[in-house]
Scaffold this motif. Structure first.
Motif, PDB file in Angstrom:
ATOM      1  N   ASP A 176       0.799  -1.375  -0.296  1.00 31.73           N
ATOM      2  CA  ASP A 176       0.001   0.124   0.175  1.00 31.73           C
ATOM      3  C   ASP A 176       0.840   1.260  -0.072  1.00 31.73           C
ATOM      4  O   ASP A 176       0.473   2.212  -0.566  1.00 31.73           O
ATOM      5  N   SER A 177       1.879   1.310   0.610  1.00 36.89           N
ATOM      6  CA  SER A 177       2.802   2.248   0.764  1.00 36.89           C
ATOM      7  C   SER A 177       3.455   3.015  -0.406  1.00 36.89           C
ATOM      8  O   SER A 177       4.006   3.902  -0.813  1.00 36.89           O
ATOM      9  N   VAL A 178       3.658   2.128  -1.570  1.00 37.54           N
ATOM     10  CA  VAL A 178       4.007   2.129  -2.681  1.00 37.54           C
ATOM     11  C   VAL A 178       3.078   2.342  -3.847  1.00 37.54           C
ATOM     12  O   VAL A 178       3.363   2.884  -4.983  1.00 37.54           O
ATOM     13  N   LYS A 179       1.905   2.007  -3.551  1.00 38.64           N
ATOM     14  CA  LYS A 179       0.918   1.804  -4.997  1.00 38.64           C
ATOM     15  C   LYS A 179       0.744   3.178  -5.343  1.00 38.64           C
ATOM     16  O   LYS A 179       0.414   3.991  -4.791  1.00 38.64           O
ATOM     17  N   GLY A 180       0.789   3.143  -6.682  1.00 35.39           N
ATOM     18  CA  GLY A 180       0.437   4.635  -7.502  1.00 35.39           C
ATOM     19  C   GLY A 180       1.995   5.217  -7.894  1.00 35.39           C
ATOM     20  O   GLY A 180       1.696   6.088  -8.509  1.00 35.39           O
ATOM     21  N   ARG A 181       2.777   4.727  -6.908  1.00 37.98           N
ATOM     22  CA  ARG A 181       4.188   5.443  -7.255  1.00 37.98           C
ATOM     23  C   ARG A 181       5.410   4.771  -7.942  1.00 37.98           C
ATOM     24  O   ARG A 181       6.071   5.034  -8.790  1.00 37.98           O
ATOM     25  N   PHE A 182       5.241   3.332  -7.688  1.00 38.82           N
ATOM     26  CA  PHE A 182       6.192   2.419  -8.067  1.00 38.82           C
ATOM     27  C   PHE A 182       5.400   1.415  -9.272  1.00 38.82           C
ATOM     28  O   PHE A 182       4.351   1.025  -8.913  1.00 38.82           O
ATOM     29  N   THR A 183       6.211   1.037 -10.081  1.00 35.19           N
ATOM     30  CA  THR A 183       5.998   0.196 -11.005  1.00 35.19           C
ATOM     31  C   THR A 183       6.845  -0.835 -11.123  1.00 35.19           C
ATOM     32  O   THR A 183       7.808  -0.839 -11.490  1.00 35.19           O
ATOM     33  N   ILE A 184       6.426  -2.314 -11.166  1.00 35.02           N
ATOM     34  CA  ILE A 184       7.279  -3.398 -11.515  1.00 35.02           C
ATOM     35  C   ILE A 184       6.991  -3.778 -12.674  1.00 35.02           C
ATOM     36  O   ILE A 184       5.771  -3.831 -13.128  1.00 35.02           O
ATOM     37  N   SER A 185       8.247  -4.292 -13.451  1.00 34.82           N
ATOM     38  CA  SER A 185       8.056  -4.849 -14.836  1.00 34.82           C
ATOM     39  C   SER A 185       9.065  -5.769 -14.929  1.00 34.82           C
ATOM     40  O   SER A 185      10.030  -6.108 -14.199  1.00 34.82           O
ATOM     41  N   ARG A 186       8.884  -6.731 -16.009  1.00 36.44           N
ATOM     42  CA  ARG A 186      10.020  -7.520 -16.304  1.00 36.44           C
ATOM     43  C   ARG A 186      10.182  -7.731 -17.851  1.00 36.44           C
ATOM     44  O   ARG A 186       9.303  -7.646 -18.382  1.00 36.44           O
ATOM     45  N   ASP A 187      11.304  -8.265 -18.247  1.00 39.33           N
ATOM     46  CA  ASP A 187      11.582  -8.500 -19.557  1.00 39.33           C
ATOM     47  C   ASP A 187      12.356  -9.963 -19.744  1.00 39.33           C
ATOM     48  O   ASP A 187      13.335  -9.912 -19.166  1.00 39.33           O
ATOM     49  N   ASN A 188      11.595 -10.915 -19.849  1.00 38.04           N
ATOM     50  CA  ASN A 188      11.879 -12.271 -19.806  1.00 38.04           C
ATOM     51  C   ASN A 188      13.096 -12.687 -20.947  1.00 38.04           C
ATOM     52  O   ASN A 188      13.908 -13.390 -20.644  1.00 38.04           O
ATOM     53  N   ASN A 235      16.031 -11.269 -19.121  1.00 42.58           N
ATOM     54  CA  ASN A 235      16.328 -12.146 -17.877  1.00 42.58           C
ATOM     55  C   ASN A 235      16.304 -10.997 -16.708  1.00 42.58           C
ATOM     56  O   ASN A 235      17.498 -10.847 -15.861  1.00 42.58           O
ATOM     57  N   ALA A 236      15.362  -9.949 -16.982  1.00 40.84           N
ATOM     58  CA  ALA A 236      15.456  -8.686 -15.840  1.00 40.84           C
ATOM     59  C   ALA A 236      14.261  -8.276 -15.419  1.00 40.84           C
ATOM     60  O   ALA A 236      13.093  -8.503 -16.112  1.00 40.84           O
ATOM     61  N   VAL A 237      14.446  -7.994 -14.272  1.00 38.51           N
ATOM     62  CA  VAL A 237      13.242  -7.194 -13.796  1.00 38.51           C
ATOM     63  C   VAL A 237      13.319  -5.793 -13.203  1.00 38.51           C
ATOM     64  O   VAL A 237      14.495  -5.666 -12.794  1.00 38.51           O
ATOM     65  N   TYR A 238      12.393  -5.131 -13.262  1.00 43.45           N
ATOM     66  CA  TYR A 238      12.777  -3.512 -13.081  1.00 43.45           C
ATOM     67  C   TYR A 238      11.653  -3.074 -11.822  1.00 43.45           C
ATOM     68  O   TYR A 238      10.513  -3.562 -11.604  1.00 43.45           O
ATOM     69  N   LEU A 239      12.129  -1.995 -10.962  1.00 36.16           N
ATOM     70  CA  LEU A 239      11.375  -1.212 -10.099  1.00 36.16           C
ATOM     71  C   LEU A 239      11.339   0.133 -10.625  1.00 36.16           C
ATOM     72  O   LEU A 239      12.469   0.768 -10.203  1.00 36.16           O
ATOM     73  N   GLN A 240      10.376   0.713 -11.101  1.00 35.96           N
ATOM     74  CA  GLN A 240      10.275   2.172 -11.392  1.00 35.96           C
ATOM     75  C   GLN A 240       9.755   2.751 -10.184  1.00 35.96           C
ATOM     76  O   GLN A 240       8.604   2.676  -9.864  1.00 35.96           O
ATOM     77  N   MET A 241      10.640   3.822  -9.600  1.00 36.11           N
ATOM     78  CA  MET A 241      10.114   4.346  -8.433  1.00 36.11           C
ATOM     79  C   MET A 241       9.950   6.157  -8.773  1.00 36.11           C
ATOM     80  O   MET A 241      10.965   6.609  -9.186  1.00 36.11           O
ATOM     81  N   ASP A 242       8.640   6.514  -8.485  1.00 38.97           N
ATOM     82  CA  ASP A 242       8.413   7.733  -8.879  1.00 38.97           C
ATOM     83  C   ASP A 242       8.084   8.518  -7.532  1.00 38.97           C
ATOM     84  O   ASP A 242       7.550   7.894  -6.738  1.00 38.97           O
TER      85      ASP A 242
END
Length: 120
Positions: free
Chosen positions: A58-70, A73-80
């Motif tokens: 809940d503390s990051v919902k709407g600000r952070f976005t998780i994504s991945r590119d298989n 072989n990478a996963v990302y965390l976009q933090m705004d």
């Protein structure tokens, strides 16, 4: 042996953005956790193997976005809209099986962590 390597941490100001990356091998549900000084490691976000399901604290919902590119072989965390309370060591984690779990115990593989510091 699963190897997870995080990158992208740093020192930013409140309101700035930062993108973390994690290189991994294999096909796992992936998650990001964080640990601030004197606090327990807490769940941030997770993503299924096919990216069709995500879960956020809940503390990051709407600000952070998780994504991945298989393919990479990478996963990302976009933090705004970063806040000083987001300051922590951020860890990439992997778990076997389905389910974008928030429970730390479900993740059997961990990276070494990358420091994120947000100044006010």
């Amino acid at each position: 042996q699963v190897q997870l390597v995080e990158s992208g941490g740093g020192l930013v100001q409140a309101g700035d953005s930062l993108k973390l990356s994690c290189a991994f091998s294999g096909r796992y549900t992936m998650g990001w956790f964080r640990q601030a000084p004197g606090k327990e490691r807490e769940f941030v976000a997770s993503i299924s193997t096919s990216s069709d399901s995500t879960n956020y604290a809940d503390s990051v919902k709407g600000r952070f976005t998780i994504s991945r590119d298989n393919a990479k072989n990478a996963v990302y965390l976009q933090m705004d809209s970063l806040k000083p309370e987001d300051t922590a060591v951020y860890y990439c984690a992997a778990k076997l099986g389905a389910g974008v779990d928030y429970r730390r115990a479900e993740y059997g593989y961990w990276g070494q962590g990358t420091q994120v510091t947000v100044s006010s």
